[in-house]
Write an enzyme that holds these catalytic residues in place. Structure first.
Site: not given
Length: 817
Positions: A658, A701
């Site tokens: 990611s 996040k």
């Protein structure tokens, strides 16, 4: 360049899909009917109905899915419904085998009659001793035995007297001395004195001695017959005792025979008890038990233990088929066991020390087992498979089952294994068993796969509210108002990591609801229902309880120990976003990614991989970056750079791809010497065409970077770049949404690395024209020029020797997508 010149960020309503309490149409969960069926599990329930309804062997069921999705609740609900319509199985008992005590016999009785038989036999045992004593002490029996004894005594005396009288004709007398019977010469009816015997002639001496020897032999022959006569006496007494006991035992068992006239096996056992009692009394062994001790300190005599019944499974209180859940599926708990009593020099056991297993208790019904626990128990999985394959439950220790024990023990008659087994486990375990155990697919032919999520539609939101109402009532909680229910629905979507789906992890929601009620009662002891404020308080309290790690990370960043910039610009440096999962909680935070580039042989070095801190997926992401660079910028020329990528200040394992978008952007920034705005963070993976792909943990996040920016002060220039495909997954915290609505924080979706670089650097990416030429000053032109210069530096050839790729360099041709 301020954020006002950026492309539009996501609107607040795109950051969190809220649930309107008014649309739910109720004021409190108390108004809702509970949900009778499992929500969103129609496919799994269909598989369960099919597997449980199939009567053929091998159609046992494996329930697979994630923990907390109400798998057990749904399974037990279906099993209870099916069990209520099923037949109650028979009681299971073990009886003493009078022919071979080491192999107890199995007795199956109609439900409830096992307990009655046990009580009746206990009563019989209690009545045996006084009845036997009374029968043997009766005057008629005592007189008969005395008569037999007198006749025996008279017979012996008359035989000896007759022998003595016959010897008198030859001048000998039979004397009964302390040493036994002896013959002696007689004179005038009296034994001859030694003096008179010595006065006899030698011939008379020899005649007397020969006569004594002859009659002594006859006496010996007569005495040799006496043991036989005594045996005949004992047999006669035994016959007398049998004749005395038979009517007594017939009277004692008359009621039993009448009550169990329809059960031939019970009648046969009663007959065996009668015969054994008579034989033991006749042999003087009543009260002895082979190798056994008293089972209960206050129970019947040891000698009568074998006349009782070991009620293994009692279904007197069962209605329909049994449903058994074994939480500790060890071998003994599953198959059954045989207990032993320690004795000096060894051990002892008998049929009454046989203990049932879960298979016995569930026989004729359903058995639910946790697959993970089952597989961790030694021999349990093999024992279960053996029982299901053979259709029999053989109680034997694991050593006996494996054939490597020589210890003598019981071998009970196996019980029939007529049970449907439901294993509950995770998907990974199911696939491992299917791949590695050939028996598994033969025994567990049906998989009931439970869904983890539910599509979020207005209809499903209404059904989900009913599910929450069911959880409220099941846990005995206060009702939840409409706003609280709407917030729970939003939290279910956040837990599913998708705004258009609802998580079916009811365990998580149930815990949150209990904690919310606690917060509500804490705020107001007289509260009548739980509101949304209590849920927010519960979420905040849960975050505080588990915030040690994120708080330390944030403090470390604020004090400068961990280097993360949220303002300024720098080439070759980007803020990636990572997620850490600890004890079931997930936290996001930024991490600095840096890249350097120089002339080389086309290698992009992943420092994490080189130091064995990078996982396989992360290494795959770096290799994709290398392929992207070569395909886009070096299709007609060698890729002549040496680059390195690293997660700064990472001291543990790095896994996942990611951050590959951030790594690629940092590398492109280093090549183009185009500074990246540090007020922005980004997450996403890329493919070989530079397309940004969806990632997980997007909410955590974004929130991790937001918390850092908020702690340092929101400027309105800060934000996060996420994959466009991750937009449907957004269910951000309300405070992040409020900051975005006020323009203090932003979230931008990007579909390609070019879009990301334009936002990060403020430079146009640059699209190639029809001949493949890039606009001068564009980001891609600067990257291509830098790579061309590296190639030229690595391959300094004469103009006439320059291959075609040198012309590409001169004209800045762009070969990528």
């Amino acid at each position: 360049m301020s954020t006002s010149s950026f492309p539009p960020a996501l609107a607040p309503e795109q950051l969190r899909r809220c649930c309107d309490p008014a649309r739910l149409g109720f004021a409190s969960t108390a108004e809702l009917e509970p949900l009778p069926e499992g929500l969103g599990q129609e496919r799994a329930e269909e598989a369960l109905h099919f597997g449980l309804g199939m009567a053929h062997p091998g159609y046992h069921v494996f329930v697979l899915g994630e923990p907390g999705t109400s798998r057990h609740t749904t399974v037990f609900r279906l099993l209870q419904d099916m069990a209520a319509r099923g037949r109650t199985p028979p009681d299971l008992c073990y009886l003493h085998n009078f022919e071979d005590p080491r192999t107890p016999r199995l007795l199956r009785l109609p439900a409830g009659r096992g307990a009655r038989l046990r009580a009746d036999l206990q009563q019989l045992v209690r009545e045996l001793t006084p009845a036997i004593d009374a029968a043997l002490d009766a005057d008629s029996h005592v007189d008969r035995v005395e008569a037999l004894q007198d006749n025996h005594k008279k017979r012996e005396e008359e035989a000896i007297a007759a022998l003595g009288k016959a010897a008198e004709a030859e001048g000998l007398g039979l004397l009964n001395t302390a040493e036994g019977f002896v013959f002696a010469p007689m004179r005038e009816g009296q034994p001859m004195s030694p003096e008179d015997f010595e006065a006899l002639s030698e011939a008379e001496h020899q005649a007397v001695e020969a006569s004594v020897e002859t009659w002594t032999l006859k006496l010996a022959d007569l005495l040799a017959d006496f043991p036989g006569w005594r045996q005949e006496l004992q047999e006669a007494i035994a016959r007398a005792e049998r004749q005395a006991l038979r009517p007594v035992l017939a009277h004692l068992t008359r009621g039993l025979r009448r009550h169990y006239a329809d059960l031939a096996e019970v009648l046969a056992f009663i007959d065996a008890i009668r015969d054994d009692v008579i034989d033991c009394v006749a042999q003087g062994k009543l009260g002895e038990e082979e190798g056994a001790e008293e089972a209960e300190p206050e129970g019947p005599k040891v000698g009568f233990q074998r006349y009782q019944v070991n009620l293994l499974v009692d279904h007197s209180e069962t209605r329909g088929a049994p449903v058994v859940c074994e939480d500790n599926p060890g071998f003994g708990n599953l198959i059954g066991s045989i207990e032993h009593l320690p004795l000096p020099g060894g051990q002892s056991t008998h049929f009454s020390m046989i203990r049932p297993g879960a298979l016995h208790r569930a026989s004729g019904g359903y058995l639910v087992l946790d697959a993970g626990r089952l597989l961790t128990q030694p021999f349990a999985w093999d024992g279960l498979k053996r029982a299901l394959r053979s259709g029999r439950i053989a109680i034997e220790p694991p050593a006996e089952a494996q054939g490597w024990s020589s210890q003598a023990t019981l071998r009970p008659e196996p019980a029939p294994c007529q049970v449907k087994v439901v294993l509950v486990g995770e998907r990974e375990l199911y696939y491992l068993l299917m791949e590695n155990d050939p028996d598994f697919s033969e025994l567990f032919k049906v998989a009931a796969d439970f869904e983890d999520e539910l599509l979020r539609t207005p209809e499903n939101e209404a059904s989900f509210a009913r599910l929450l109402a069911s959880l409220v009532r099941g846990a005995g909680l206060l009702p939840f108002d409409g706003a609280a229910t709407a917030l729970l629905i939003e939290e279910a979507a956040r837990h599913a990591e998708h705004a258009e789906r609802l998580s079916l992890h009811t365990r998580y929601l149930g815990d949150l609801m209990r904690e919310a009620e606690y917060q509500a009662r804490r705020a107001d002891p007289d509260v009548s229902q739980v509101g949304s404020a209590a849920i927010r308080a519960a979420l905040a309290a849960r975050a505080r309880r588990a915030d040690r790690y994120p708080r330390h990370v944030l403090e470390s960043t604020l004090e400068g120990s961990t280097l993360i910039s949220t303002d300024g610009e720098r080439a070759g440096q980007a803020n990636a976003l990572v997620v850490v999962e600890l004890a079931g909680e997930r936290y996001g935070h930024p991490v600095r990614v840096t890249a350097t580039a120089r002339v080389g042989d086309g290698d992009v070095v992943d420092i994490e991989r080189e130091t064995e801190l990078g996982g396989a997926i992360h290494s795959k992401g770096v290799l994709i970056i290398t392929a992207f660079l070569a395909a886009r910028y070096a299709r007609h020329q060698p890729l002549s750079l040496a680059a390195s990528l690293v997660f700064e200040q990472s001291y543990g394992q790095v896994e996942g791809d990611s951050a590959s978008l951030a790594e690629l952007c940092a590398l492109l920034s280093a090549l183009a010497q185009a500074p990246i705005r540090q007020s922005l963070a980004l997450t996403g993976s890329v493919n070989q065409f530079g397309e940004v792909q969806v990632i997980g943990g997007v909410n955590e996040k974004i929130e991790g970077f937001y918390d850092l920016c908020k702690a340092r002060g929101l400027t309105g220039d800060q934000g996060v770049l996420i994959p466009a495909a991750s937009v449907p997954h957004l269910m951000l915290r309300p405070d992040v949404v409020e900051a975005a609505a006020a323009g203090r924080f932003h979230v931008w979706p990007v579909a390609t690395v070019d879009e990301a670089m334009e936002l990060l650097t403020g430079l146009p990416a640059g699209e190639p024209d029809a001949r493949g030429h890039l606009p001068r000053g564009s980001l891609n032109e600067r990257v291509a020029q830098a790579l061309a210069e590296m190639t030229a530096a690595l391959h300094p050839l004469h103009p006439e020797e320059r291959p075609a790729w040198r012309k590409s360099v001169r004209h800045n041709r762009f070969s990528g997508s």
